[in-house]
Enzyme design. Structure first.
Site, mmCIF file in Angstrom:
data_model
loop_
_atom_site.group_PDB
_atom_site.id
_atom_site.type_symbol
_atom_site.label_atom_id
_atom_site.label_comp_id
_atom_site.label_asym_id
_atom_site.label_seq_id
_atom_site.Cartn_x
_atom_site.Cartn_y
_atom_site.Cartn_z
ATOM 1 N N ARG A 60 0.868 -1.168 0.000
ATOM 2 C CA ARG A 60 0.000 0.000 0.000
ATOM 3 C C ARG A 60 0.906 1.219 0.000
ATOM 4 N NH1 ARG A 60 -1.072 4.976 2.794
ATOM 5 N NH2 ARG A 60 -3.315 5.235 2.974
ATOM 6 N N THR B 114 1.934 5.213 0.142
ATOM 7 C CA THR B 114 1.450 6.383 0.871
ATOM 8 C C THR B 114 0.272 7.022 0.160
ATOM 9 O OG1 THR B 114 3.726 6.789 1.558
ATOM 10 C CG2 THR B 114 2.176 8.606 1.819
ATOM 11 N N GLU B 115 -0.813 7.257 0.905
ATOM 12 C CA GLU B 115 -2.018 7.932 0.402
ATOM 13 C C GLU B 115 -2.626 7.207 -0.811
ATOM 14 O OE1 GLU B 115 -2.906 9.964 2.458
ATOM 15 O OE2 GLU B 115 -1.149 10.909 3.352
ATOM 16 N N LEU B 116 -2.375 5.905 -0.918
ATOM 17 C CA LEU B 116 -2.834 5.091 -2.054
ATOM 18 C C LEU B 116 -2.341 5.635 -3.399
ATOM 19 C CD1 LEU B 116 -6.503 3.886 -1.299
ATOM 20 C CD2 LEU B 116 -4.325 2.830 -0.702
#
Length: 402
Positions: A144, A146-148
């Site tokens: 995943r 950062t921040e998608l």
């Protein structure tokens, strides 16, 4: 196989203390320990401890049929060790059930994937090591960012690091007429599966749950089950991705958010043909329907689902560029204190605080920021960065003389 994938992001940044121009060269400690400890203890009482207890109750009640997934930022795990060991133990108990999947991300919750492949890979390795240390040798298989934040190239980098899947936003401008409720694959390396957030149903819980002006307020379990049942039978996966702080912090206990979550799994089992799975299980069992093409990075933030929450205005771009100009020098020092500060200074929140969007998403940005204005955030960060530059250059000069 029709399944719900519940994923929670758990992150706290190391917030900077007020740092004046006159502190440059004099004060080399940048972090607001009092504020950081206060925030994590407050959120622990409102969210982490009660929600962890609830999830453990649900996992035990449903005998392995209910599952959830977490991603812990490295800065969050460091603060748990420092300020909230009781919370860390409660997460460890959850993971020990075998019904909780952990994901890898960048240690510093950074935007390194946009700037430096080497720094990105190094932060991912550091995060792997921390997860392994704190959770009994656990090794995540899914990533995943950062921040998608995701693009075709970022996905290919993640595949090269050995992951079998990645999570990102089901952005409308990328999907078009397609549904987020399928498994997709990276367009460069099809071995990497891509799971997309169903932002409408996720945000109904995360953002709209307590909004009394929302036309569907109040959100009840029965109502949510009806929406789940309206998903076409051909669509196999419902990805509900949200900040963990949704429960008790963003949506207070008084809103009924814990009661909603307590009732949801049983209602799903009784009244739908959905179960619950982790991302790894979805990737292993559900075939990808097609590649997804994302040439320009997307994220899960704001209406635009792009990078403008962190990068795009002059303040953010200058701070971001100045920071990463230091990468080679910082790594040359091999100094643990400098490496720690370098890591924490990369956290995306620092750039988020500098965002100057004051329209559709301005309230959300101001809610999360400890600064009065984005300009205050920029000045404080750049003062800190100026001192950090002096320290790094001084260390490099000392090494060259030696």
């Amino acid at each position: 196989m029709r399944t719900i994938c519940f994923y929670f992001q758990v992150h706290q940044p190391y917030r900077l203390k007020p740092y004046r121009f006159f502190d440059i060269g004099e004060d080399h400690y940048y972090w607001d320990d009092f504020l950081n400890r206060s925030v994590i203890r407050k959120v622990a009482q409102k969210c982490y401890l009660p929600m962890n207890a609830l999830l453990l109750e649900l996992i035990q009640k449903h005998h392995g049929a209910f599952k959830v997934t977490f991603s812990f930022s490295g800065t969050f795990m460091d603060q748990l060790e420092a300020y909230a060991p009781d919370v860390l133990e409660s997460f460890q108990r959850l993971v020990a059930t075998g019904q909780v999947e952990l994901l890898n991300e960048t240690y510093g919750h950074s935007l390194a994937a946009l700037k430096s492949k080497e720094e990105f890979a190094g932060m991912v390795k550091q995060h792997q090591d921390k997860i392994k240390q704190l959770f009994n040798g656990y090794q995540p298989k899914v990533f995943r960012n950062t921040e998608l934040i995701y693009s075709d190239k970022i996905g290919a980098m993640v595949a090269d690091l050995g992951y079998k899947g990645i999570l990102t936003e089901g952005a409308k401008h990328v999907l078009g007429w397609k549904s987020p409720n399928y498994v997709y694959q990276n367009s460069i390396n099809p071995d990497l599966k891509v799971l997309l957030k169903n932002f409408r149903l996720s945000d109904d819980i995360a953002f709209r749950f307590s909004n009394k002006t929302w036309e569907d307020y109040p959100l009840t379990t029965d109502k949510f089950i009806n929406w789940i049942n309206a998903i076409p039978q051909s669509e196999q996966v419902l990805n509900l991705f949200m900040d963990y702080e949704t429960f008790g912090e963003h949506q207070w206990a008084e809103t009924g958010i814990f009661d909603f979550m307590r009732a949801l799994p049983e209602a799903v089992f009784k009244h739908t043909n959905f179960g619950f799975s982790t991302p790894s299980e979805v990737i292993d069992k559900v075939p990808a329907v097609s590649p997804i093409h994302v040439p320009i990075p997307i994220s899960w933030a704001d209406e635009e689902r792009d990078l403008t929450a962190w990068l795009g205005n002059d303040l953010q771009d200058e701070a971001f560029d100045r920071l990463y100009e230091l990468e080679a020098m910082v790594k040359k020092t091999k100094d643990p204190d400098l490496m720690r500060d370098w890591n924490y200074l990369q956290t995306s929140d620092h750039f988020y605080y500098m965002c100057t969007k004051f329209f559709s998403d301005g309230d959300i940005h101001s809610y999360f920021s400890p600064y009065d204005t984005p300009y205050d955030a920029f000045i404080n960060y750049m003062n800190v960065l100026s001192d950090f530059v002096l320290r790094v250059k001084g260390k490099v000069k000392g090494l060259e003389k030696a």
